[in-house]
Design a protein around this motif. Structure first.
Motif, PDB file in Angstrom:
ATOM      1  N   PRO A 268       0.830  -1.216   0.000  1.00  0.00           N
ATOM      2  CA  PRO A 268       0.000   0.000   0.000  1.00  0.00           C
ATOM      3  C   PRO A 268       0.861   1.261   0.000  1.00  0.00           C
ATOM      4  O   PRO A 268       1.846   1.359   0.735  1.00  0.00           O
ATOM      5  N   LEU A 269       0.478   2.222  -0.842  1.00  0.00           N
ATOM      6  CA  LEU A 269       1.289   3.426  -1.044  1.00  0.00           C
ATOM      7  C   LEU A 269       0.388   4.655  -1.057  1.00  0.00           C
ATOM      8  O   LEU A 269      -0.663   4.656  -1.698  1.00  0.00           O
ATOM      9  N   ARG A 270       0.797   5.688  -0.334  1.00  0.00           N
ATOM     10  CA  ARG A 270       0.131   6.986  -0.394  1.00  0.00           C
ATOM     11  C   ARG A 270       1.105   7.986  -0.998  1.00  0.00           C
ATOM     12  O   ARG A 270       2.285   8.016  -0.629  1.00  0.00           O
ATOM     13  N   VAL A 271       0.619   8.793  -1.928  1.00  0.00           N
ATOM     14  CA  VAL A 271       1.482   9.737  -2.641  1.00  0.00           C
ATOM     15  C   VAL A 271       1.064  11.163  -2.279  1.00  0.00           C
ATOM     16  O   VAL A 271      -0.122  11.497  -2.282  1.00  0.00           O
ATOM     17  N   PHE A 272       2.060  11.986  -1.980  1.00  0.00           N
ATOM     18  CA  PHE A 272       1.843  13.377  -1.588  1.00  0.00           C
ATOM     19  C   PHE A 272       2.619  14.287  -2.539  1.00  0.00           C
ATOM     20  O   PHE A 272       3.592  13.867  -3.165  1.00  0.00           O
ATOM     21  N   ARG A 273       2.203  15.544  -2.599  1.00  0.00           N
ATOM     22  CA  ARG A 273       2.928  16.519  -3.413  1.00  0.00           C
ATOM     23  C   ARG A 273       3.048  17.825  -2.644  1.00  0.00           C
ATOM     24  O   ARG A 273       2.190  18.180  -1.842  1.00  0.00           O
ATOM     25  N   PHE A 274       4.139  18.544  -2.901  1.00  0.00           N
ATOM     26  CA  PHE A 274       4.345  19.826  -2.243  1.00  0.00           C
ATOM     27  C   PHE A 274       5.101  20.762  -3.174  1.00  0.00           C
ATOM     28  O   PHE A 274       5.665  20.342  -4.198  1.00  0.00           O
ATOM     29  N   THR A 275       5.104  22.029  -2.803  1.00  0.00           N
ATOM     30  CA  THR A 275       5.802  23.058  -3.563  1.00  0.00           C
ATOM     31  C   THR A 275       7.104  23.422  -2.867  1.00  0.00           C
ATOM     32  O   THR A 275       7.133  23.579  -1.641  1.00  0.00           O
ATOM     33  N   LEU A 276       8.165  23.529  -3.632  1.00  0.00           N
ATOM     34  CA  LEU A 276       9.410  24.095  -3.120  1.00  0.00           C
ATOM     35  C   LEU A 276       9.291  25.608  -3.217  1.00  0.00           C
ATOM     36  O   LEU A 276       9.329  26.179  -4.308  1.00  0.00           O
ATOM     37  N   ASP A 277       9.099  26.244  -2.080  1.00  0.00           N
ATOM     38  CA  ASP A 277       8.935  27.693  -2.067  1.00  0.00           C
ATOM     39  C   ASP A 277      10.302  28.366  -2.134  1.00  0.00           C
ATOM     40  O   ASP A 277      11.342  27.713  -2.024  1.00  0.00           O
ATOM     41  N   ARG A 278      10.295  29.673  -2.304  1.00  0.00           N
ATOM     42  CA  ARG A 278      11.523  30.455  -2.357  1.00  0.00           C
ATOM     43  C   ARG A 278      11.650  31.321  -1.114  1.00  0.00           C
ATOM     44  O   ARG A 278      10.694  31.942  -0.671  1.00  0.00           O
ATOM     45  N   SER A 279      12.845  31.337  -0.551  1.00  0.00           N
ATOM     46  CA  SER A 279      13.173  32.250   0.540  1.00  0.00           C
ATOM     47  C   SER A 279      14.538  32.833   0.215  1.00  0.00           C
ATOM     48  O   SER A 279      15.570  32.222   0.486  1.00  0.00           O
ATOM     49  N   GLY A 280      14.544  33.987  -0.437  1.00  0.00           N
ATOM     50  CA  GLY A 280      15.798  34.528  -0.946  1.00  0.00           C
ATOM     51  C   GLY A 280      16.339  33.617  -2.031  1.00  0.00           C
ATOM     52  O   GLY A 280      15.621  33.221  -2.952  1.00  0.00           O
ATOM     53  N   GLN A 281      17.606  33.225  -1.912  1.00  0.00           N
ATOM     54  CA  GLN A 281      18.208  32.315  -2.881  1.00  0.00           C
ATOM     55  C   GLN A 281      17.897  30.855  -2.569  1.00  0.00           C
ATOM     56  O   GLN A 281      18.169  29.974  -3.383  1.00  0.00           O
ATOM     57  N   ASN A 282      17.359  30.602  -1.386  1.00  0.00           N
ATOM     58  CA  ASN A 282      17.109  29.231  -0.952  1.00  0.00           C
ATOM     59  C   ASN A 282      15.761  28.715  -1.448  1.00  0.00           C
ATOM     60  O   ASN A 282      14.828  29.481  -1.675  1.00  0.00           O
ATOM     61  N   LYS A 283      15.682  27.404  -1.578  1.00  0.00           N
ATOM     62  CA  LYS A 283      14.402  26.731  -1.747  1.00  0.00           C
ATOM     63  C   LYS A 283      14.029  26.137  -0.393  1.00  0.00           C
ATOM     64  O   LYS A 283      14.904  25.719   0.365  1.00  0.00           O
ATOM     65  N   VAL A 284      12.741  26.094  -0.092  1.00  0.00           N
ATOM     66  CA  VAL A 284      12.307  25.559   1.191  1.00  0.00           C
ATOM     67  C   VAL A 284      11.152  24.589   0.991  1.00  0.00           C
ATOM     68  O   VAL A 284      10.273  24.798   0.157  1.00  0.00           O
ATOM     69  N   VAL A 285      11.187  23.517   1.757  1.00  0.00           N
ATOM     70  CA  VAL A 285      10.119  22.523   1.739  1.00  0.00           C
ATOM     71  C   VAL A 285       8.884  23.102   2.418  1.00  0.00           C
ATOM     72  O   VAL A 285       8.982  23.773   3.445  1.00  0.00           O
ATOM     73  N   THR A 286       7.711  22.847   1.849  1.00  0.00           N
ATOM     74  CA  THR A 286       6.450  23.291   2.441  1.00  0.00           C
ATOM     75  C   THR A 286       5.580  22.074   2.747  1.00  0.00           C
ATOM     76  O   THR A 286       5.876  20.954   2.314  1.00  0.00           O
ATOM     77  N   PHE A 287       4.512  22.292   3.496  1.00  0.00           N
ATOM     78  CA  PHE A 287       3.622  21.185   3.824  1.00  0.00           C
ATOM     79  C   PHE A 287       2.946  20.653   2.559  1.00  0.00           C
ATOM     80  O   PHE A 287       2.685  21.394   1.610  1.00  0.00           O
ATOM     81  N   ALA A 288       2.661  19.357   2.575  1.00  0.00           N
ATOM     82  CA  ALA A 288       2.176  18.664   1.385  1.00  0.00           C
ATOM     83  C   ALA A 288       0.665  18.462   1.412  1.00  0.00           C
ATOM     84  O   ALA A 288       0.005  18.621   2.445  1.00  0.00           O
ATOM     85  N   GLN A 289       0.147  18.091   0.260  1.00  0.00           N
ATOM     86  CA  GLN A 289      -1.234  17.643   0.112  1.00  0.00           C
ATOM     87  C   GLN A 289      -1.207  16.219  -0.429  1.00  0.00           C
ATOM     88  O   GLN A 289      -0.335  15.868  -1.229  1.00  0.00           O
ATOM     89  N   GLU A 290      -2.183  15.416   0.007  1.00  0.00           N
ATOM     90  CA  GLU A 290      -2.211  14.045  -0.491  1.00  0.00           C
ATOM     91  C   GLU A 290      -2.767  14.020  -1.904  1.00  0.00           C
ATOM     92  O   GLU A 290      -3.744  14.692  -2.225  1.00  0.00           O
ATOM     93  N   GLU A 291      -2.135  13.212  -2.731  1.00  0.00           N
ATOM     94  CA  GLU A 291      -2.497  13.132  -4.141  1.00  0.00           C
ATOM     95  C   GLU A 291      -3.301  11.877  -4.446  1.00  0.00           C
ATOM     96  O   GLU A 291      -4.340  11.921  -5.087  1.00  0.00           O
ATOM     97  N   VAL A 292      -2.805  10.716  -3.985  1.00  0.00           N
ATOM     98  CA  VAL A 292      -3.453   9.452  -4.330  1.00  0.00           C
ATOM     99  C   VAL A 292      -3.000   8.367  -3.359  1.00  0.00           C
ATOM    100  O   VAL A 292      -1.931   8.457  -2.756  1.00  0.00           O
ATOM    101  N   SER A 293      -3.837   7.343  -3.211  1.00  0.00           N
ATOM    102  CA  SER A 293      -3.470   6.151  -2.450  1.00  0.00           C
ATOM    103  C   SER A 293      -3.666   4.941  -3.346  1.00  0.00           C
ATOM    104  O   SER A 293      -4.656   4.857  -4.082  1.00  0.00           O
ATOM    105  N   VAL A 294      -2.720   4.005  -3.307  1.00  0.00           N
ATOM    106  CA  VAL A 294      -2.830   2.786  -4.121  1.00  0.00           C
ATOM    107  C   VAL A 294      -2.512   1.574  -3.267  1.00  0.00           C
ATOM    108  O   VAL A 294      -1.855   1.673  -2.247  1.00  0.00           O
TER     109      VAL A 294
END
Length: 294
Positions: A268-294
């Motif tokens: 069983p697998l759950r798939v999530f997606r998130f956006t890499l946001d920008r903070s100056g020159q850095n990229k930052v991980v943001t909270f995800a949303q669930e996409e699908v479960s298989v």
């Protein structure tokens, strides 16, 4: 052989990467390891870890290794230390701690050349070692390097390691029971993996770094998340759009790495997606949303 579990927020990508880091570390340090998630309805999702060579809680043994490990900077043959800028120190100003981290030269190096601000790291104790090199991966894979500018991999590693040592000394039982959830104030420098630290100046209305305001996050998520990306990467399927998977049941690292990228491996697998946001020159991980479960 001992099986243990810890709570995890499946919507915080850094916590999922850190679970992969615990699995990779346990497999190296404690013998063959397996790990996986459990998310039965009505209960807090957790990550379970089993290691053949664990004499007690495998999470505790991995943390103990890091607390007592020697940190090294890694560099290729022929690497020359850049001259340090001769600046007059202000009275009472602390010495740069990164200068005290030993340099270890490797016969092979993951990148074509070494960037002094992004040298890979090694944690070593009693002949055992863990390497963190993903941000200078010179292969065709996405390196998933998020920190940039003048942020220094060695300085970040030192900061996170010291924060873990402080928690180990003062709040060991809490740290072992909930290593991903236990958070402390962390400065601006980080590997940008814990979504709880993913502020931007636009979101906050000002820059916390410029005002010396610290953001609360987990040093374990930052450090173990980096270890989790050593052999596995989430899928950046569009620019700054990233997908990752969480799997149910115990898997060895070789299969867990594929599952983390959202690839179905017959569990069983759950798939999530998130956006890499920008903070100056850095990229930052943001909270995800669930996409699908298989």
């Amino acid at each position: 052989m001992a099986q243990a579990s810890i709570p995890v927020d499946l919507y915080n990508p850094g916590q999922v990467f850190a679970c992969m880091g615990f699995l990779e570390a346990a497999d190296v340090l404690l013998g063959p390891g397996e790990g996986g998630f459990d998310w039965d309805k009505g209960t807090q999702p957790c990550f379970e870890l089993l290691a053949d060579g664990a004499n007690r809680n495998a999470f505790e043994e991995v943390l103990e290794f890091l607390v007592h490990a020697q940190l090294y900077r890694l560099a290729p043959k022929g690497y020359t230390e850049p001259p340090r800028t001769a600046k007059r120190k202000k009275k009472g100003e602390a010495r740069d701690p990164t200068a005290e981290v030993p340099l270890m030269v490797l016969p092979t190096f993951p990148a074509r050349s070494a960037d002094r601000l992004a040298l890979p790291l090694r944690f070593e104790r009693d002949g055992r070692r863990l390497d963190m090199t993903h941000w200078c991966d010179g292969s065709s894979r996405n390196s998933f390097k998020l920190f940039a500018g003048q942020q220094n991999s060695v300085g970040i590693g030192l900061q996170m390691l010291q924060a873990i040592k402080d928690l180990w000394a003062a709040r060991r039982e809490e740290l072992v029971a909930d290593p991903l959830g236990l958070s402390v104030p962390l400065g601006g420098s980080s590997f940008k993996l814990d979504a709880r630290k993913s502020w931007t100046a636009i979101d906050a209305g000002y820059s916390p770094d410029e005002q010396d305001h610290e953001v609360v996050a987990s040093p374990v998520v930052e450090l173990l998340g980096g270890l989790g990306l050593e052999h596995a990467r989430p899928d950046e399927f569009e620019k700054r759009q990233v997908r990752y998977g969480v799997w149910k049941g115990l898997l060895p690292p070789v299969l867990a790495r594929a599952a983390l990228a959202g690839i179905f491996v017959a569990v069983p697998l759950r798939v999530f997606r998130f956006t890499l946001d920008r903070s100056g020159q850095n990229k930052v991980v943001t909270f995800a949303q669930e996409e699908v479960s298989v």
